[in-house]
Design a protein around this motif. Structure first.
Motif, PDB file in Angstrom:
ATOM      1  N   LEU A  82       4.713 -17.732 -18.442  1.00  0.00           N
ATOM      2  CA  LEU A  82       4.099 -17.270 -17.620  1.00  0.00           C
ATOM      3  C   LEU A  82       4.168 -15.438 -18.657  1.00  0.00           C
ATOM      4  CD1 LEU A  82       5.145 -18.323 -14.428  1.00  0.00           C
ATOM      5  CD2 LEU A  82       3.181 -18.888 -15.352  1.00  0.00           C
ATOM      6  N   ALA A  83       4.369 -15.496 -19.715  1.00  0.00           N
ATOM      7  CA  ALA A  83       4.930 -13.729 -20.242  1.00  0.00           C
ATOM      8  C   ALA A  83       3.509 -13.340 -19.935  1.00  0.00           C
ATOM      9  CB  ALA A  83       5.141 -14.428 -21.773  1.00  0.00           C
ATOM     10  N   GLU A  84       2.291 -14.005 -20.791  1.00  0.00           N
ATOM     11  CA  GLU A  84       1.050 -13.558 -20.031  1.00  0.00           C
ATOM     12  C   GLU A  84       0.997 -12.396 -18.608  1.00  0.00           C
ATOM     13  OE1 GLU A  84      -3.241 -15.509 -20.979  1.00  0.00           O
ATOM     14  OE2 GLU A  84      -2.172 -16.447 -22.294  1.00  0.00           O
ATOM     15  N   LEU A  85       1.874 -12.554 -17.434  1.00  0.00           N
ATOM     16  CA  LEU A  85       1.131 -11.974 -15.944  1.00  0.00           C
ATOM     17  C   LEU A  85       2.138 -10.890 -16.541  1.00  0.00           C
ATOM     18  CD1 LEU A  85       1.666 -15.197 -13.541  1.00  0.00           C
ATOM     19  CD2 LEU A  85      -0.134 -13.504 -13.791  1.00  0.00           C
ATOM     20  N   THR A  86       2.033 -10.055 -16.441  1.00  0.00           N
ATOM     21  CA  THR A  86       2.494  -8.154 -16.445  1.00  0.00           C
ATOM     22  C   THR A  86       2.798  -7.967 -15.065  1.00  0.00           C
ATOM     23  OG1 THR A  86       0.245  -7.069 -15.976  1.00  0.00           O
ATOM     24  CG2 THR A  86       0.900  -7.850 -18.609  1.00  0.00           C
ATOM     25  N   LEU A  87       2.610  -8.087 -13.744  1.00  0.00           N
ATOM     26  CA  LEU A  87       3.125  -8.353 -12.734  1.00  0.00           C
ATOM     27  C   LEU A  87       4.514  -8.670 -12.915  1.00  0.00           C
ATOM     28  CD1 LEU A  87       2.522 -10.449 -10.470  1.00  0.00           C
ATOM     29  CD2 LEU A  87       2.213 -11.269 -12.370  1.00  0.00           C
ATOM     30  N   PRO A  88       5.166  -8.072 -11.526  1.00  0.00           N
ATOM     31  CA  PRO A  88       7.099  -7.928 -11.869  1.00  0.00           C
ATOM     32  C   PRO A  88       6.873  -9.307 -11.523  1.00  0.00           C
ATOM     33  CG  PRO A  88       6.260  -5.920 -10.746  1.00  0.00           C
ATOM     34  CD  PRO A  88       5.281  -6.569 -10.893  1.00  0.00           C
ATOM     35  N   LYS A  89       8.257  -9.939 -11.800  1.00  0.00           N
ATOM     36  CA  LYS A  89       8.531 -11.822 -11.069  1.00  0.00           C
ATOM     37  C   LYS A  89      10.744 -11.408 -10.866  1.00  0.00           C
ATOM     38  CE  LYS A  89       6.125 -13.152 -14.885  1.00  0.00           C
ATOM     39  NZ  LYS A  89       5.852 -12.516 -15.910  1.00  0.00           N
ATOM     40  N   VAL A  90      10.200 -11.986  -9.116  1.00  0.00           N
ATOM     41  CA  VAL A  90      11.766 -12.482  -8.677  1.00  0.00           C
ATOM     42  C   VAL A  90      12.007 -13.855  -8.396  1.00  0.00           C
ATOM     43  CG1 VAL A  90      12.821 -12.685  -6.622  1.00  0.00           C
ATOM     44  CG2 VAL A  90      10.747 -10.819  -6.959  1.00  0.00           C
ATOM     45  N   VAL A  91      13.054 -14.165 -10.077  1.00  0.00           N
ATOM     46  CA  VAL A  91      13.195 -14.967 -10.229  1.00  0.00           C
ATOM     47  C   VAL A  91      14.713 -15.506  -9.543  1.00  0.00           C
ATOM     48  CG1 VAL A  91      14.330 -16.494 -12.690  1.00  0.00           C
ATOM     49  CG2 VAL A  91      12.887 -14.752 -12.664  1.00  0.00           C
ATOM     50  N   TYR A  92      14.806 -16.517  -9.471  1.00  0.00           N
ATOM     51  CA  TYR A  92      16.002 -17.043  -8.078  1.00  0.00           C
ATOM     52  C   TYR A  92      16.692 -17.679  -9.214  1.00  0.00           C
ATOM     53  CZ  TYR A  92      14.049 -17.132  -3.764  1.00  0.00           C
ATOM     54  OH  TYR A  92      13.975 -16.928  -2.201  1.00  0.00           O
ATOM     55  N   ARG A  93      18.477 -17.936  -8.931  1.00  0.00           N
ATOM     56  CA  ARG A  93      18.853 -18.067 -10.012  1.00  0.00           C
ATOM     57  C   ARG A  93      20.028 -18.887  -8.792  1.00  0.00           C
ATOM     58  NH1 ARG A  93      18.764 -20.065 -15.143  1.00  0.00           N
ATOM     59  NH2 ARG A  93      18.426 -21.199 -12.844  1.00  0.00           N
ATOM     60  N   CYS A  94      19.903 -20.140  -8.696  1.00  0.00           N
ATOM     61  CA  CYS A  94      20.459 -21.628  -7.943  1.00  0.00           C
ATOM     62  C   CYS A  94      22.174 -21.278  -8.862  1.00  0.00           C
ATOM     63  CB  CYS A  94      20.390 -22.745  -7.742  1.00  0.00           C
ATOM     64  SG  CYS A  94      18.808 -22.196  -6.701  1.00  0.00           S
ATOM     65  N   VAL A  95      23.097 -20.409  -8.047  1.00  0.00           N
ATOM     66  CA  VAL A  95      24.074 -19.673  -9.071  1.00  0.00           C
ATOM     67  C   VAL A  95      25.648 -21.625  -9.251  1.00  0.00           C
ATOM     68  CG1 VAL A  95      24.408 -17.892  -8.683  1.00  0.00           C
ATOM     69  CG2 VAL A  95      25.735 -18.964  -7.755  1.00  0.00           C
ATOM     70  N   ALA A  96      25.079 -22.537  -8.709  1.00  0.00           N
ATOM     71  CA  ALA A  96      26.135 -22.933  -8.455  1.00  0.00           C
ATOM     72  C   ALA A  96      26.521 -24.189  -9.493  1.00  0.00           C
ATOM     73  CB  ALA A  96      26.066 -24.183  -7.352  1.00  0.00           C
ATOM     74  N   PRO A  97      25.116 -24.710 -10.477  1.00  0.00           N
ATOM     75  CA  PRO A  97      26.002 -25.482 -11.611  1.00  0.00           C
ATOM     76  C   PRO A  97      26.303 -24.461 -13.062  1.00  0.00           C
ATOM     77  CG  PRO A  97      23.349 -25.341 -10.789  1.00  0.00           C
ATOM     78  CD  PRO A  97      23.955 -23.917  -9.573  1.00  0.00           C
ATOM     79  N   LEU A  98      25.844 -23.069 -12.287  1.00  0.00           N
ATOM     80  CA  LEU A  98      26.063 -22.082 -13.685  1.00  0.00           C
ATOM     81  C   LEU A  98      27.652 -21.683 -14.501  1.00  0.00           C
ATOM     82  CD1 LEU A  98      22.770 -19.899 -13.362  1.00  0.00           C
ATOM     83  CD2 LEU A  98      23.024 -22.190 -14.163  1.00  0.00           C
ATOM     84  N   ALA A  99      27.829 -21.759 -15.361  1.00  0.00           N
ATOM     85  CA  ALA A  99      28.822 -20.678 -15.721  1.00  0.00           C
ATOM     86  C   ALA A  99      28.915 -19.432 -15.940  1.00  0.00           C
ATOM     87  CB  ALA A  99      28.849 -21.445 -17.280  1.00  0.00           C
ATOM     88  N   ALA A 100      29.296 -18.840 -15.640  1.00  0.00           N
ATOM     89  CA  ALA A 100      29.205 -16.469 -15.743  1.00  0.00           C
ATOM     90  C   ALA A 100      28.608 -16.278 -16.455  1.00  0.00           C
ATOM     91  CB  ALA A 100      30.564 -16.261 -15.455  1.00  0.00           C
ATOM     92  N   ASP A 101      28.583 -16.568 -17.772  1.00  0.00           N
ATOM     93  CA  ASP A 101      28.016 -16.224 -19.199  1.00  0.00           C
ATOM     94  C   ASP A 101      26.967 -16.891 -18.905  1.00  0.00           C
ATOM     95  OD1 ASP A 101      28.722 -18.685 -20.046  1.00  0.00           O
ATOM     96  OD2 ASP A 101      29.571 -18.520 -22.287  1.00  0.00           O
ATOM     97  N   ARG A 102      26.407 -17.474 -18.971  1.00  0.00           N
ATOM     98  CA  ARG A 102      25.281 -18.118 -18.591  1.00  0.00           C
ATOM     99  C   ARG A 102      24.364 -17.206 -17.482  1.00  0.00           C
ATOM    100  NH1 ARG A 102      21.610 -22.665 -18.250  1.00  0.00           N
ATOM    101  NH2 ARG A 102      19.493 -22.017 -17.961  1.00  0.00           N
TER     102      ARG A 102
END
Length: 305
Positions: A82-102
């Protein structure tokens, strides 16, 4: 979007989508992204919300009405497909399956793009998180301290615990600057939460943050069952109307517009900076078109035309 959050502006309007399924071939993913880009570029919105779906089966013993299918990573999708969309994006991140560095790498990428994020904890207490929400807030403070982050408000949880306002205050102290609600169909439950949070903020001498109420259309009785499976409170009168309607989608759209108009008036009389997030998570064209119609109606309520 960031400026409006700093000013705690009312009337913020966003449009929420899910990335395509990971099982799709590359060509189909590109087609989905192209269609979404064309549609979203014409919308009168402040930002695009890109969801991060997680399997919530551990939250309940009931059978999931729709199978869970893993989606493309939301950070990658927002900033590549979606790089062509120049408007701001609000990206959700479900943190439970992620490592801290990721998570740190994702948040730095989101911040570098001038976007925002919403951090979401595990779907249930029984889910063993790799990263707890409190730890995720600490990662953000270290990795991207200037990145605006939001939290999730759930009116149904407040009905059970009467503690959602306290949770929100704690999230504000941890760095959140705005909230996006779970899908709303109960006006009364949402008013109760907004009212309790309003007076809690006054008691704690904390400015009331912008709150975006999420509206999600219901196009079928199976979708109605899925909303209930997700924990969305659907008033019995509304469920009855849908079950006996010859146009479930149209009836749902009408109720969503009336619901937001009611909440908008409620918030305006109290100085609550209320906005709206209109979801479009269906694959059906008729429901996608209806989501745009709903967004246009909400924009009119907000005076955005």
């Amino acid at each position: 979007m960031r400026a409006k959050l700093r000013e705690r502006s009312a009337g913020i309007l966003t449009y929420g989508i899910t990335p395509p399924k990971r099982s799709y071939p590359a060509e189909k993913r590109a087609e989905v992204a192209a269609r979404q880009t064309a549609r979203i570029s014409r919308l009168p919105i402040d930002a695009l919300v890109v969801y991060d779906l997680q399997d919530e089966s551990a939250r309940t013993d009931e059978v999931r009405p729709f199978p869970y299918l893993e989606c493309v990573d939301p950070t990658e999708y927002a900033h590549s497909a979606l790089a062509e969309l120049t408007l701001p994006k609000v990206v959700y991140r479900c943190v439970a399956p992620l490592a801290a560095d990721r998570l740190a790498g994702d948040l730095r990428r989101i911040d570098a793009a001038g976007d925002l994020s919403v951090l979401v904890g595990p779907a249930s207490r029984t889910q063993a998180p790799g990263l707890k929400l409190a730890d995720a807030y600490a990662v953000r403070r270290d990795a991207a301290p200037d990145l605006p982050i939001g939290g999730v408000l759930i009116a149904e949880r407040h009905q059970r615990t009467l503690a959602e306002d306290e949770r929100a205050i704690a999230k504000l102290a941890a760095g959140c600057s705005f909230f996006i609600s779970q899908s709303v169909y109960s006006v009364a439950a949402t008013k109760d939460l907004l009212s309790d949070l309003w007076y809690r903020c006054q008691a704690c001498e904390v400015p009331f943050p912008p709150v975006l109420v999420t509206l999600s259309l219901c196009g079928s009785l199976r979708t109605l069952d899925f909303m209930r499976w997700l924990g969305v409170a659907v008033p019995r009168w509304f469920a009855n109307d849908l079950r006996h309607s010859h146009d479930i989608l149209g009836a749902s759209l009408k109720v969503c517009v009336e619901l937001f108009a009611d909440l908008h008036d409620f918030a305006a009389t109290r100085g609550i900076p209320l906005g709206c997030n209109v979801e479009s998570v269906s694959l059906q064209k008729i429901e996608i078109d209806a989501s745009v119609e709903l967004l246009d109606a909400v924009a009119a309520i907000l005076g955005r035309r």
